[in-house]
Design an enzyme around this catalytic site. Structure first.
Site, PDB file in Angstrom:
ATOM      1  N   GLU A 122      -4.551  -9.319  10.349  1.00  0.00           N
ATOM      2  CA  GLU A 122      -4.548  -9.965   9.083  1.00  0.00           C
ATOM      3  C   GLU A 122      -3.178  -9.894   8.654  1.00  0.00           C
ATOM      4  OE1 GLU A 122      -8.687  -9.272   7.011  1.00  0.00           O
ATOM      5  OE2 GLU A 122      -7.600  -7.438   7.009  1.00  0.00           O
ATOM      6  N   CYS A 135       3.246  -9.312   4.057  1.00  0.00           N
ATOM      7  CA  CYS A 135       3.060  -7.979   4.603  1.00  0.00           C
ATOM      8  C   CYS A 135       2.301  -8.390   5.962  1.00  0.00           C
ATOM      9  CB  CYS A 135       1.777  -7.267   3.767  1.00  0.00           C
ATOM     10  SG  CYS A 135       1.270  -5.711   4.305  1.00  0.00           S
ATOM     11  N   CYS A 142      -5.261   0.872  14.737  1.00  0.00           N
ATOM     12  CA  CYS A 142      -4.203   2.005  14.806  1.00  0.00           C
ATOM     13  C   CYS A 142      -4.827   3.035  15.200  1.00  0.00           C
ATOM     14  CB  CYS A 142      -4.044   2.291  13.235  1.00  0.00           C
ATOM     15  SG  CYS A 142      -2.530   3.349  12.995  1.00  0.00           S
ATOM     16  N   CYS A 146      -5.584   7.916   9.497  1.00  0.00           N
ATOM     17  CA  CYS A 146      -5.648   8.660   7.979  1.00  0.00           C
ATOM     18  C   CYS A 146      -6.649   8.278   7.283  1.00  0.00           C
ATOM     19  CB  CYS A 146      -4.281   7.826   7.296  1.00  0.00           C
ATOM     20  SG  CYS A 146      -2.845   7.963   8.321  1.00  0.00           S
ATOM     21  N   CYS A 149      -7.563   5.373   4.724  1.00  0.00           N
ATOM     22  CA  CYS A 149      -7.282   3.925   5.226  1.00  0.00           C
ATOM     23  C   CYS A 149      -8.225   3.279   5.992  1.00  0.00           C
ATOM     24  CB  CYS A 149      -5.877   3.971   6.265  1.00  0.00           C
ATOM     25  SG  CYS A 149      -5.406   2.477   6.811  1.00  0.00           S
ATOM     26  N   GLY A 200      -1.616  -1.206  11.426  1.00  0.00           N
ATOM     27  CA  GLY A 200      -0.911  -0.479  12.687  1.00  0.00           C
ATOM     28  C   GLY A 200       0.199   0.206  12.029  1.00  0.00           C
ATOM     29  N   GLU A 201       0.651   1.128  13.084  1.00  0.00           N
ATOM     30  CA  GLU A 201       1.879   1.980  12.772  1.00  0.00           C
ATOM     31  C   GLU A 201       3.162   1.440  13.647  1.00  0.00           C
ATOM     32  OE1 GLU A 201       3.255   4.840  11.252  1.00  0.00           O
ATOM     33  OE2 GLU A 201       4.681   4.289  12.401  1.00  0.00           O
ATOM     34  N   SER A 254       4.994   7.077   4.183  1.00  0.00           N
ATOM     35  CA  SER A 254       3.777   7.218   3.399  1.00  0.00           C
ATOM     36  C   SER A 254       3.424   8.788   3.555  1.00  0.00           C
ATOM     37  CB  SER A 254       2.845   6.615   4.559  1.00  0.00           C
ATOM     38  OG  SER A 254       2.815   5.248   4.528  1.00  0.00           O
ATOM     39  N   CYS A 374      -3.324  -2.880   0.083  1.00  0.00           N
ATOM     40  CA  CYS A 374      -2.940  -1.890   0.783  1.00  0.00           C
ATOM     41  C   CYS A 374      -4.317  -1.013   1.459  1.00  0.00           C
ATOM     42  CB  CYS A 374      -2.278  -0.725   0.201  1.00  0.00           C
ATOM     43  SG  CYS A 374      -0.692  -1.216  -0.662  1.00  0.00           S
TER      44      CYS A 374
HETATM   45  N1  SAH Z   1       0.907   2.644   9.288  1.00  0.00           N
HETATM   46  C1  SAH Z   1       2.043   2.435   8.454  1.00  0.00           C
HETATM   47  C2  SAH Z   1       2.158   1.027   7.783  1.00  0.00           C
HETATM   48  C3  SAH Z   1       0.673   0.552   7.177  1.00  0.00           C
HETATM   49  S1  SAH Z   1      -0.355   1.101   6.125  1.00  0.00           S
HETATM   50  C4  SAH Z   1       1.840   3.476   7.413  1.00  0.00           C
HETATM   51  O1  SAH Z   1       0.907   4.055   7.372  1.00  0.00           O
HETATM   52  O2  SAH Z   1       2.843   3.635   6.661  1.00  0.00           O
HETATM   53  C5  SAH Z   1       0.789   0.589   4.489  1.00  0.00           C
HETATM   54  C6  SAH Z   1       0.456   1.576   3.503  1.00  0.00           C
HETATM   55  O3  SAH Z   1      -0.682   1.319   2.637  1.00  0.00           O
HETATM   56  C7  SAH Z   1       0.599   2.960   3.780  1.00  0.00           C
HETATM   57  O4  SAH Z   1       1.554   3.662   2.649  1.00  0.00           O
HETATM   58  C8  SAH Z   1      -0.730   3.426   3.738  1.00  0.00           C
HETATM   59  O5  SAH Z   1      -0.551   4.712   3.482  1.00  0.00           O
HETATM   60  C9  SAH Z   1      -1.308   2.724   2.263  1.00  0.00           C
HETATM   61  N2  SAH Z   1      -2.929   2.799   2.351  1.00  0.00           N
HETATM   62  C10 SAH Z   1      -3.401   2.997   3.500  1.00  0.00           C
HETATM   63  N3  SAH Z   1      -4.746   2.844   2.988  1.00  0.00           N
HETATM   64  C11 SAH Z   1      -4.664   2.644   1.607  1.00  0.00           C
HETATM   65  C12 SAH Z   1      -5.674   2.682   0.737  1.00  0.00           C
HETATM   66  N4  SAH Z   1      -6.949   2.547   1.108  1.00  0.00           N
HETATM   67  N5  SAH Z   1      -5.395   2.490  -0.623  1.00  0.00           N
HETATM   68  C13 SAH Z   1      -4.144   2.356  -0.878  1.00  0.00           C
HETATM   69  N6  SAH Z   1      -3.110   2.445  -0.054  1.00  0.00           N
HETATM   70  C14 SAH Z   1      -3.467   2.745   1.416  1.00  0.00           C
HETATM   71 FE1  SF4 Z   2      -2.740   5.803   9.000  1.00  0.00          FE
HETATM   72 FE2  SF4 Z   2      -0.914   3.477   8.269  1.00  0.00          FE
HETATM   73 FE3  SF4 Z   2      -2.567   3.832  10.721  1.00  0.00          FE
HETATM   74 FE4  SF4 Z   2      -3.770   3.244   8.343  1.00  0.00          FE
HETATM   75  S1  SF4 Z   2      -2.309   2.029   9.351  1.00  0.00           S
HETATM   76  S2  SF4 Z   2      -4.503   4.857   9.795  1.00  0.00           S
HETATM   77  S3  SF4 Z   2      -2.119   4.782   6.872  1.00  0.00           S
HETATM   78  S4  SF4 Z   2      -0.838   4.907  10.155  1.00  0.00           S
END
Ligand code: SAH
Ligand code: SF4
Length: 397
Positions: A122, A135, A142, A146, A149, A200-201, A254, A374
């Site tokens: 996406e 974005c 991933c 987390c 997420c 993804g990371e 993050s 997000c």
């Molecule tokens: N993997 C990377 C980039 C993708 S996530 C990372 O974790 O930074 C992009 C952002 O969205 C991150 O800050 C993540 O922690 C946040 N995020 C993930 N799930 C979320 C949710 N349910 N509500 C709000 N922010 C969220």
């Molecule tokens: Fe964690 Fe970012 Fe992966 Fe979501 S996309 S699981 S916030 S590392």
């Protein structure tokens, strides 16, 4: 809910998304890689730079998806290139538009196995006053998990290629009509910023992310400055310094918690790289300065990390790091184990952080109605797999 759902037939992609990409793609190759590909293809050494420039211009300034339109090349060369290489788009499965103008594309990647649909990713476009942020995703799913997420509940299918990362920008430019050839000049760009905050990371797909950003920031192509590109990481400490040196874009962390006990639960990678090490890597991030601050993302989870003692500790921890703080209201997804903090609490938290000298805009959730906010991204492949599992279970029963 007024969601616009438009299923597209893509101009060039295989009709049902089950065909592997037959020819290697030139999209996403850095200039040296492109010249190498053209050399292997048999172009004479002395023409390589010029031909690469012409093809580059066709792909990144004119948005061409076939060689036919590259009229600076001879007809014969266009035909031969077309037989050897691909410059078509990824397949658009759906395009959705939120009531707030946010747009989300579900894209299908080429299939690894003939007859089986390829994996999906996406991409989200968020228009705001005076800016537009795209974005983009860096992986399908991933490997990290987390707990707040949605993407984290999806297993990693694979890393995106540089071409697939760049390809997301090309698709957004198509949809927004942003090609300079379409009469739009660079002053009124619609995509002014790019964030690697999709699925993804990015630091676990380092080389492809680096190459893609090289292409996107090339001054003779899409030409988006690295100062307008932000890479968000959950904290892959050993790769942070390398990112500063080899990529040089803006960094977002993050963080989400101020002590290891809570962060271990929210971002399990913290067990490997705890807060102290993470913040040390931020202090040493090449190029960091007051003009180039690191963004700390902090998702507001009710009763988990949103107390005033957390706010105080946050300010203490970030002392000495040129930082911005982004408070993100938690975006719920089906089955998510958390609740978003109360609005009052978010405001109190934000006030405290602001008074401590940090610009800390609370990021208004955008595109929630189309699950584009997000952490809500998760591709249909997995949902389909879940329904398949359900059907299988029923059959077995
Ligand atoms: N993997 C990377 C980039 C993708 S996530 C990372 O974790 O930074 C992009 C952002 O969205 C991150 O800050 C993540 O922690 C946040 N995020 C993930 N799930 C979320 C949710 N349910 N509500 C709000 N922010 C969220
Ligand atoms: Fe964690 Fe970012 Fe992966 Fe979501 S996309 S699981 S916030 S590392």
């Amino acid at each position: 809910m007024t969601t616009l759902d438009i299923a597209h037939e893509n101009r060039d992609a295989a009709p049902v998304g089950t065909a592997p990409r037959a020819k290697p793609s030139l999209v996403g190759l850095t200039r040296p890689q492109l010249m190498e590909a053209l050399k292997d293809f048999g172009l004479p050494e002395k023409h390589l730079r010029m031909r690469a420039g012409q093809i580059w211009n066709g792909i990144y300034n004119r948005g061409l998806t076939r060689f036919d339109g590259m009229t600076t090349l001879s007809k014969e060369l266009r035909e031969n290139l077309g037989q050897a290489f691909d410059i078509s788009r990824l397949e658009i499965v759906t395009e959705q538009k939120s009531v707030d103008g946010t747009r989300k594309w579900l894209l299908r990647l080429p299939s690894p196995i003939p007859g089986v649909p390829g994996p999906e990713i996406e991409t989200v476009y968020i228009p705001e006053e005076g800016r537009g942020t795209l974005c983009v995703s860096s992986q399908v799913g991933c490997t990290l998990t987390c707990t707040f997420c949605h993407t984290g509940t999806q297993k990693l299918v694979r890393n995106l290629t540089a071409g697939e990362i760049v390809g997301q920008v090309l698709i957004a430019r198509d949809a927004l009509g942003e090609w300079p050839d379409g009469g739009r000049n660079s002053e009124d760009r619609l995509i002014t910023n790019i964030v690697l905050m999709g699925m993804g990371e990015p630091l676990y797909n380092f080389d492809n992310v680096r190459d893609a950003l090289e292409v996107i920031s090339d001054g003779e192509g899409i030409s988006l400055s690295k100062r307008r590109i932000t890479l968000s990481t959950s904290g892959v400490v050993p790769m942070i310094e390398k990112a500063g040196e080899e990529i040089g874009c803006m960094l977002a962390i993050s963080l989400h918690a101020v002590n290891d006990e809570t962060r271990n639960k929210l971002v399990p990678l913290n067990k490997k790289y705890p807060i102290r090490e993470l913040l040390d890597a931020c202090r040493n991030y090449p190029g960091v300065s007051n003009a180039r601050r690191i963004t700390f993302e902090y998702v507001m989870l009710k009763g988990v990390n949103d107390g005033m003692e957390d706010a105080k500790e946050l300010v203490r921890l970030l002392k000495g790091i040129p930082a911005k703080i982004n408070l993100i209201p938690f975006n719920p997804w089906p089955g998510s184990p958390y609740e978003c903090s109360d609005w009052e609490q978010i405001e109190k938290f934000a006030d405290f952080v602001n008074r401590a000298g940090y610009a800390s805009p609370v990021r208004t959730p955008r595109g929630r109605d189309i699950m584009a906010a997000c952490g809500q991204l998760k591709s249909e492949t997995v949902k389909k797999r879940a329904s398949e599992r359900f059907r299988e279970a029923q059959t077995e029963a």
